[in-house]
Design an enzyme around this catalytic site. Structure first.
Site, PDB file in Angstrom:
ATOM      1  N   ARG A 170      99.471  95.095 -33.906  1.00  0.00           N
ATOM      2  CA  ARG A 170      99.293  94.759 -32.288  1.00  0.00           C
ATOM      3  C   ARG A 170     100.947  95.089 -31.556  1.00  0.00           C
ATOM      4  O   ARG A 170     100.863  94.336 -31.014  1.00  0.00           O
ATOM      5  CB  ARG A 170      98.392  93.742 -31.616  1.00  0.00           C
ATOM      6  CG  ARG A 170      96.962  93.925 -31.505  1.00  0.00           C
ATOM      7  CD  ARG A 170      96.105  94.977 -31.703  1.00  0.00           C
ATOM      8  NE  ARG A 170      95.207  94.353 -31.274  1.00  0.00           N
ATOM      9  CZ  ARG A 170      94.872  94.845 -33.068  1.00  0.00           C
ATOM     10  NH1 ARG A 170      95.019  95.355 -34.505  1.00  0.00           N
ATOM     11  NH2 ARG A 170      93.196  94.757 -33.654  1.00  0.00           N
ATOM     12  N   SER A 257      90.824  92.435 -26.464  1.00  0.00           N
ATOM     13  CA  SER A 257      91.076  90.894 -26.726  1.00  0.00           C
ATOM     14  C   SER A 257      92.599  90.048 -26.247  1.00  0.00           C
ATOM     15  O   SER A 257      93.545  91.315 -26.176  1.00  0.00           O
ATOM     16  CB  SER A 257      91.761  90.839 -28.704  1.00  0.00           C
ATOM     17  OG  SER A 257      90.958  91.117 -29.492  1.00  0.00           O
ATOM     18  N   GLU A 360      98.240  89.925 -25.714  1.00  0.00           N
ATOM     19  CA  GLU A 360      98.214  91.240 -26.029  1.00  0.00           C
ATOM     20  C   GLU A 360      98.112  91.925 -25.455  1.00  0.00           C
ATOM     21  O   GLU A 360      98.863  92.989 -25.691  1.00  0.00           O
ATOM     22  CB  GLU A 360      96.495  91.430 -26.646  1.00  0.00           C
ATOM     23  CG  GLU A 360      97.007  92.576 -28.243  1.00  0.00           C
ATOM     24  CD  GLU A 360      95.298  93.353 -28.134  1.00  0.00           C
ATOM     25  OE1 GLU A 360      94.257  91.962 -29.218  1.00  0.00           O
ATOM     26  OE2 GLU A 360      94.640  94.131 -27.956  1.00  0.00           O
TER      27      GLU A 360
HETATM   28  N1  EPU Z   1      85.001  83.670 -33.192  1.00  0.00           N
HETATM   29  C1  EPU Z   1      84.403  82.206 -32.593  1.00  0.00           C
HETATM   30  N2  EPU Z   1      83.614  81.928 -31.206  1.00  0.00           N
HETATM   31  C2  EPU Z   1      84.060  83.408 -30.478  1.00  0.00           C
HETATM   32  C3  EPU Z   1      85.244  84.486 -31.154  1.00  0.00           C
HETATM   33  C4  EPU Z   1      84.999  84.780 -32.594  1.00  0.00           C
HETATM   34  O1  EPU Z   1      83.744  81.303 -33.765  1.00  0.00           O
HETATM   35  O2  EPU Z   1      84.232  83.097 -29.391  1.00  0.00           O
HETATM   36  C5  EPU Z   1      85.022  84.027 -34.786  1.00  0.00           C
HETATM   37  C6  EPU Z   1      84.342  84.815 -35.200  1.00  0.00           C
HETATM   38  O3  EPU Z   1      82.440  84.106 -35.849  1.00  0.00           O
HETATM   39  C7  EPU Z   1      84.234  85.390 -36.523  1.00  0.00           C
HETATM   40  C8  EPU Z   1      85.959  85.323 -36.108  1.00  0.00           C
HETATM   41  O4  EPU Z   1      86.408  84.464 -35.044  1.00  0.00           O
HETATM   42  O5  EPU Z   1      84.618  84.268 -37.799  1.00  0.00           O
HETATM   43  C9  EPU Z   1      86.838  86.137 -35.683  1.00  0.00           C
HETATM   44  O6  EPU Z   1      85.579  86.948 -34.454  1.00  0.00           O
HETATM   45  P1  EPU Z   1      85.191  88.857 -34.622  1.00  0.00           P
HETATM   46  O7  EPU Z   1      85.577  89.116 -36.217  1.00  0.00           O
HETATM   47  O8  EPU Z   1      84.930  89.082 -33.694  1.00  0.00           O
HETATM   48  O9  EPU Z   1      87.076  89.412 -34.533  1.00  0.00           O
HETATM   49  P2  EPU Z   1      88.310  88.856 -34.150  1.00  0.00           P
HETATM   50  O10 EPU Z   1      89.661  88.965 -34.731  1.00  0.00           O
HETATM   51  O11 EPU Z   1      87.659  87.887 -32.946  1.00  0.00           O
HETATM   52  C10 EPU Z   1      89.676  91.260 -34.418  1.00  0.00           C
HETATM   53  C11 EPU Z   1      90.383  92.724 -33.264  1.00  0.00           C
HETATM   54  C12 EPU Z   1      89.842  93.273 -32.714  1.00  0.00           C
HETATM   55  C13 EPU Z   1      88.926  93.603 -33.620  1.00  0.00           C
HETATM   56  C14 EPU Z   1      87.693  93.179 -34.787  1.00  0.00           C
HETATM   57  C15 EPU Z   1      87.173  93.260 -35.398  1.00  0.00           C
HETATM   58  C16 EPU Z   1      91.991  90.940 -32.518  1.00  0.00           C
HETATM   59  C17 EPU Z   1      93.365  90.147 -31.150  1.00  0.00           C
HETATM   60  N3  EPU Z   1      91.632  91.723 -32.587  1.00  0.00           N
HETATM   61  O12 EPU Z   1      89.390  90.315 -33.508  1.00  0.00           O
HETATM   62  O13 EPU Z   1      90.434  94.163 -31.553  1.00  0.00           O
HETATM   63  O14 EPU Z   1      87.696  94.821 -32.746  1.00  0.00           O
HETATM   64  O15 EPU Z   1      88.913  91.818 -35.513  1.00  0.00           O
HETATM   65  O16 EPU Z   1      88.384  94.263 -36.057  1.00  0.00           O
HETATM   66  O17 EPU Z   1      93.341  90.704 -34.180  1.00  0.00           O
HETATM   67  C18 EPU Z   1      90.802  94.416 -29.760  1.00  0.00           C
HETATM   68  O18 EPU Z   1      92.937  94.566 -30.605  1.00  0.00           O
HETATM   69  O19 EPU Z   1      91.078  94.906 -28.501  1.00  0.00           O
HETATM   70  C19 EPU Z   1      89.980  94.002 -29.796  1.00  0.00           C
HETATM   71  C20 EPU Z   1      88.501  94.011 -29.981  1.00  0.00           C
END
Ligand code: EPU
Length: 364
Positions: A170, A257, A360
């Site tokens: 990012r 995010s 971010e």
């Molecule tokens: N989780 C929780 N509680 C929550 C949110 C997440 O326990 O409230 C856990 C989920 O269960 C999962 C883990 O955290 O095990 C990761 O969550 P998720 O797969 O939704 O991905 P993320 O790491 O939260 C990142 C990117 C997103 C992208 C997704 C999918 C960043 C900052 N965010 O989110 O990007 O869509 O992976 O690849 O790296 C963005 O940058 O705006 C964005 C949406």
């Protein structure tokens, strides 16, 4: 000021429609940029050349904390085309003002797959390299070929390749200001507020291969009993996953995010797991560990909470939302409320886990 009849300068322009958080703020002056000649005409006016400038794309990764005093350059450079086809890739180009998701859809329809994992990310093509957008195992830098930009001080056009964009998680050269003295004594190149991106070219590899291995995608494969999805299926699944857990900015204001997923040492990770065995983490190639910021925030009890009209999204704690969007007569959350909520989250995550979450979006 800004009374150059040659330029279409709009004054006191409401920015609420131009930021996906739908925060109420104004641009003191705004110019729409449809190509390099608009920038060159602007710079030919000594008064306009001298004022600070702020480049606005789709407004999907900013938090406006007040009216914008800098001259807002709203990028509306359009166009999409296949530049060339090589043995290894389709090189496809889009104007910076094109909507990202519409561009992804167009590439698939035109037979140039490769961007499907990044479907439905809000924002414009021009903003995509700035924060090196990514989702479901693919980052922009994996599909990037080059970009054309214009120097906002000299009016000179230039082209950058991937290495010159200095992509990180990012992150890119466009998020950093130039510094003459770094720790290493080198001149660090930064293009923040210096460059306006006009066109971006993507290299979409041939033959196409799916990028799988992400938990949410695996789940879709199992549900659809499909082990070899095509690009259109992946696109449909990514859209379904995102619609299920991320708020549509047209309905609930947000900037995706709000925090980056932090990276910690294996020792620090082991230390946290000893106290919180359910910690969601991913070991990286260099042995360090990436933690799910959403999980950390969720574990601190923030999911669904609010400060004023700024809230933590119920289905994904990593996303802050504007609860006032869409209310009749309501002006919604202020940038100040969003930042107050963000700071409170940072404090509680730091107190519990010893980790300082980095924001971010760009705070204006
Ligand atoms: N989780 C929780 N509680 C929550 C949110 C997440 O326990 O409230 C856990 C989920 O269960 C999962 C883990 O955290 O095990 C990761 O969550 P998720 O797969 O939704 O991905 P993320 O790491 O939260 C990142 C990117 C997103 C992208 C997704 C999918 C960043 C900052 N965010 O989110 O990007 O869509 O992976 O690849 O790296 C963005 O940058 O705006 C964005 C949406």
């Amino acid at each position: 000021m800004f009374d150059n009849p040659a330029m279409l300068v709009q004054k006191n322009v409401p920015l609420q429609p131009f930021n996906t958080f739908h925060i109420v703020a104004k641009a003191h002056a705004l110019v729409r940029i449809t190509g390099e000649s608009d920038v060159q005409a602007l710079l030919a006016d000594p008064e306009m050349a001298a004022v600070p400038k702020f480049v606005l794309g789709g407004g999907s990764n900013i938090v406006l904390t007040g009216d914008v005093r800098a001259l807002v350059l709203k990028v509306e450079v359009m166009g999409r085309r296949l530049v060339r086809e090589t043995a290894k890739a389709f090189i496809v180009e889009a104007g910076a003002g094109e909507n990202w998701h519409d561009f992804v859809t167009w590439t698939l329809d035109a037979g140039y797959p490769g961007l499907e994992n990044m479907a439905l990310i809000p924002g414009t093509v021009g903003a995509s390299p700035v924060q090196n957008i990514g989702a479901y195992g693919v980052e922009l830098q994996d599909r990037f070929d080059s970009l054309d930009a214009i120097d906002l001080q000299t009016g000179q056009l230039f082209t950058l390749n991937a290495a010159q964009c200095a992509f990180g998680y990012r992150d890119s050269v466009f998020k950093h200001v130039s510094a003459s003295d770094t720790e290493a004594g080198h001149r660090a190149v930064g293009l923040k507020d210096r460059a306006l991106i006009l066109r971006v070219r993507f290299a979409l590899p041939k033959p196409w291969e799916p990028v799988l291995g992400y938990a949410d995608i695996d789940k879709q494969m199992a549900e659809h009993q499909c082990t070899q999805p095509n690009a259109q299926q992946l696109y449909d699944w990514v859209c379904a996953i995102r619609r299920a857990k991320l708020p549509d900015p047209d309905v609930i204001g947000n900037a995706g995010s709000f925090f980056k997923n932090p990276t910690v040492s294996s020792e620090q990770c082991a230390d946290i797991i000893a106290r919180d065995p359910k910690l969601v983490h991913y070991v990286l190639a260099d042995g360090s560990v990436k933690l799910a910021a959403g999980w950390l925030i969720d574990a601190c009890g923030w999911r669904g909470k609010s400060v004023g009209q700024a809230g933590v999204y119920e289905k994904q704690a990593l996303v802050l939302v504007n609860r006032g969007t869409g209310l009749v007569g309501g002006s919604g959350a202020t940038g100040g409320e969003v930042m107050l909520l963000a700071k409170a989250i940072q404090t509680s995550v730091y107190e519990r886990f010893g980790i300082l979450l980095e924001t971010e979006p760009v705070i204006i």
